[in-house]
Design a protein around this motif. Structure first.
Motif, PDB file in Angstrom:
ATOM      1  N   LYS A  50      62.610  40.979 -19.290  1.00 44.34           N
ATOM      2  CA  LYS A  50      61.173  40.828 -19.034  1.00 44.34           C
ATOM      3  C   LYS A  50      60.336  40.876 -20.307  1.00 44.34           C
ATOM      4  O   LYS A  50      59.239  40.357 -20.337  1.00 44.34           O
ATOM      5  CB  LYS A  50      60.677  41.854 -18.021  1.00 44.34           C
ATOM      6  N   PHE A  51      60.871  41.451 -21.381  1.00 45.63           N
ATOM      7  CA  PHE A  51      60.138  41.509 -22.643  1.00 45.63           C
ATOM      8  C   PHE A  51      60.305  40.240 -23.461  1.00 45.63           C
ATOM      9  O   PHE A  51      59.504  39.962 -24.337  1.00 45.63           O
ATOM     10  CB  PHE A  51      60.598  42.702 -23.490  1.00 45.63           C
ATOM     11  N   SER A  52      61.361  39.484 -23.202  1.00 47.05           N
ATOM     12  CA  SER A  52      61.630  38.301 -24.016  1.00 47.05           C
ATOM     13  C   SER A  52      61.423  36.998 -23.261  1.00 47.05           C
ATOM     14  O   SER A  52      61.710  35.933 -23.797  1.00 47.05           O
ATOM     15  CB  SER A  52      63.058  38.365 -24.568  1.00 47.05           C
ATOM     16  N   SER A  53      60.917  37.055 -22.042  1.00 49.25           N
ATOM     17  CA  SER A  53      60.643  35.826 -21.296  1.00 49.25           C
ATOM     18  C   SER A  53      59.525  35.060 -21.999  1.00 49.25           C
ATOM     19  O   SER A  53      58.690  35.650 -22.683  1.00 49.25           O
ATOM     20  CB  SER A  53      60.232  36.151 -19.859  1.00 49.25           C
ATOM     21  N   PRO A  54      59.469  33.750 -21.839  1.00 43.57           N
ATOM     22  CA  PRO A  54      58.399  32.975 -22.479  1.00 43.57           C
ATOM     23  C   PRO A  54      57.003  33.468 -22.081  1.00 43.57           C
ATOM     24  O   PRO A  54      56.091  33.487 -22.909  1.00 43.57           O
ATOM     25  CB  PRO A  54      58.635  31.555 -21.977  1.00 43.57           C
ATOM     26  N   ALA A  56      56.192  36.593 -21.263  1.00 42.77           N
ATOM     27  CA  ALA A  56      55.941  37.866 -21.937  1.00 42.77           C
ATOM     28  C   ALA A  56      55.604  37.654 -23.407  1.00 42.77           C
ATOM     29  O   ALA A  56      54.687  38.287 -23.943  1.00 42.77           O
ATOM     30  CB  ALA A  56      57.155  38.786 -21.802  1.00 42.77           C
ATOM     31  N   VAL A  57      56.326  36.744 -24.055  1.00 48.94           N
ATOM     32  CA  VAL A  57      56.065  36.460 -25.465  1.00 48.94           C
ATOM     33  C   VAL A  57      54.675  35.856 -25.625  1.00 48.94           C
ATOM     34  O   VAL A  57      53.918  36.230 -26.521  1.00 48.94           O
ATOM     35  CB  VAL A  57      57.151  35.532 -26.047  1.00 48.94           C
ATOM     36  N   ALA A  58      54.298  34.931 -24.726  1.00 51.45           N
ATOM     37  CA  ALA A  58      52.964  34.325 -24.785  1.00 51.45           C
ATOM     38  C   ALA A  58      51.882  35.378 -24.562  1.00 51.45           C
ATOM     39  O   ALA A  58      50.847  35.365 -25.240  1.00 51.45           O
ATOM     40  CB  ALA A  58      52.850  33.210 -23.756  1.00 51.45           C
ATOM     41  N   ALA A  59      52.110  36.288 -23.622  1.00 47.76           N
ATOM     42  CA  ALA A  59      51.137  37.351 -23.354  1.00 47.76           C
ATOM     43  C   ALA A  59      50.997  38.267 -24.570  1.00 47.76           C
ATOM     44  O   ALA A  59      49.886  38.679 -24.917  1.00 47.76           O
ATOM     45  CB  ALA A  59      51.554  38.154 -22.132  1.00 47.76           C
ATOM     46  N   GLN A  60      52.115  38.591 -25.234  1.00 46.17           N
ATOM     47  CA  GLN A  60      52.070  39.440 -26.424  1.00 46.17           C
ATOM     48  C   GLN A  60      51.309  38.750 -27.548  1.00 46.17           C
ATOM     49  O   GLN A  60      50.511  39.379 -28.252  1.00 46.17           O
ATOM     50  CB  GLN A  60      53.483  39.785 -26.889  1.00 46.17           C
ATOM     51  N   ALA A  64      47.815  39.964 -29.249  1.00 47.21           N
ATOM     52  CA  ALA A  64      47.694  40.143 -30.697  1.00 47.21           C
ATOM     53  C   ALA A  64      46.515  39.331 -31.234  1.00 47.21           C
ATOM     54  O   ALA A  64      45.772  39.809 -32.111  1.00 47.21           O
ATOM     55  CB  ALA A  64      48.989  39.732 -31.391  1.00 47.21           C
ATOM     56  N   ASP A  65      46.308  38.118 -30.721  1.00 44.56           N
ATOM     57  CA  ASP A  65      45.173  37.298 -31.146  1.00 44.56           C
ATOM     58  C   ASP A  65      43.850  37.955 -30.772  1.00 44.56           C
ATOM     59  O   ASP A  65      42.895  37.941 -31.554  1.00 44.56           O
ATOM     60  CB  ASP A  65      45.254  35.894 -30.541  1.00 44.56           C
ATOM     61  N   GLN A  66      43.782  38.537 -29.568  1.00 46.30           N
ATOM     62  CA  GLN A  66      42.563  39.226 -29.141  1.00 46.30           C
ATOM     63  C   GLN A  66      42.261  40.427 -30.035  1.00 46.30           C
ATOM     64  O   GLN A  66      41.111  40.673 -30.398  1.00 46.30           O
ATOM     65  CB  GLN A  66      42.679  39.692 -27.689  1.00 46.30           C
ATOM     66  N   ILE A  67      43.290  41.168 -30.390  1.00 51.46           N
ATOM     67  CA  ILE A  67      43.110  42.336 -31.252  1.00 51.46           C
ATOM     68  C   ILE A  67      42.643  41.899 -32.636  1.00 51.46           C
ATOM     69  O   ILE A  67      41.714  42.480 -33.199  1.00 51.46           O
ATOM     70  CB  ILE A  67      44.408  43.170 -31.327  1.00 51.46           C
TER      71      ILE A  67
END
Length: 112
Positions: A50-54, A56-60, A64-67
């Motif tokens: 679940k951490f490496s699904s496309p 999940a990666v897009a959400a991460q 990061a862009d929002q931060i």
């Protein structure tokens, strides 16, 4: 509790804060399967992918862009630090923030 170990690859992502020593990271191909994963409270989550699904990666990446966008206007940061409690770190931080704000600066305080 562990810090990133030398066994994690650079693209594996940081291990969870409650991971076992030697954690390979939740995005590693060995996530949830490595010997260091035995007994880890995150083992089933990591092995599920679940951490490496496309998604999940897009959400991460979006997070990061929002931060980055939210912090792009921060010009300066001040750190009040002591290895001991009860020495007035919060008082100093608040007084510095109040003084800067009274002089027209925009300030924020993160007291952890």
């Amino acid at each position: 509790m562990s810090s990133p170990s030398s066994s994690s690859s650079p693209d594996a992502g940081p291990p969870p804060s409650n991971a076992n020593e030697g954690c390979v990271g939740p995005q590693s191909e060995d996530a949830g399967k490595a010997s260091a994963c035995a007994g880890c409270p995150n083992q089933s989550s990591c092995s599920s992918g679940k951490f490496s699904s496309p998604e999940a990666v897009a959400a991460q990446e979006a997070e990061a862009d929002q931060i980055r966008a939210a912090l792009s206007n921060v010009s300066h940061a001040l750190l009040v630090l002591s290895g001991k409690g009860g020495v007035g770190k919060s008082t100093v931080a608040c007084q510095m923030a109040w003084t800067l704000a009274s002089r027209g600066y925009s300030v924020g305080v993160l007291d952890v």
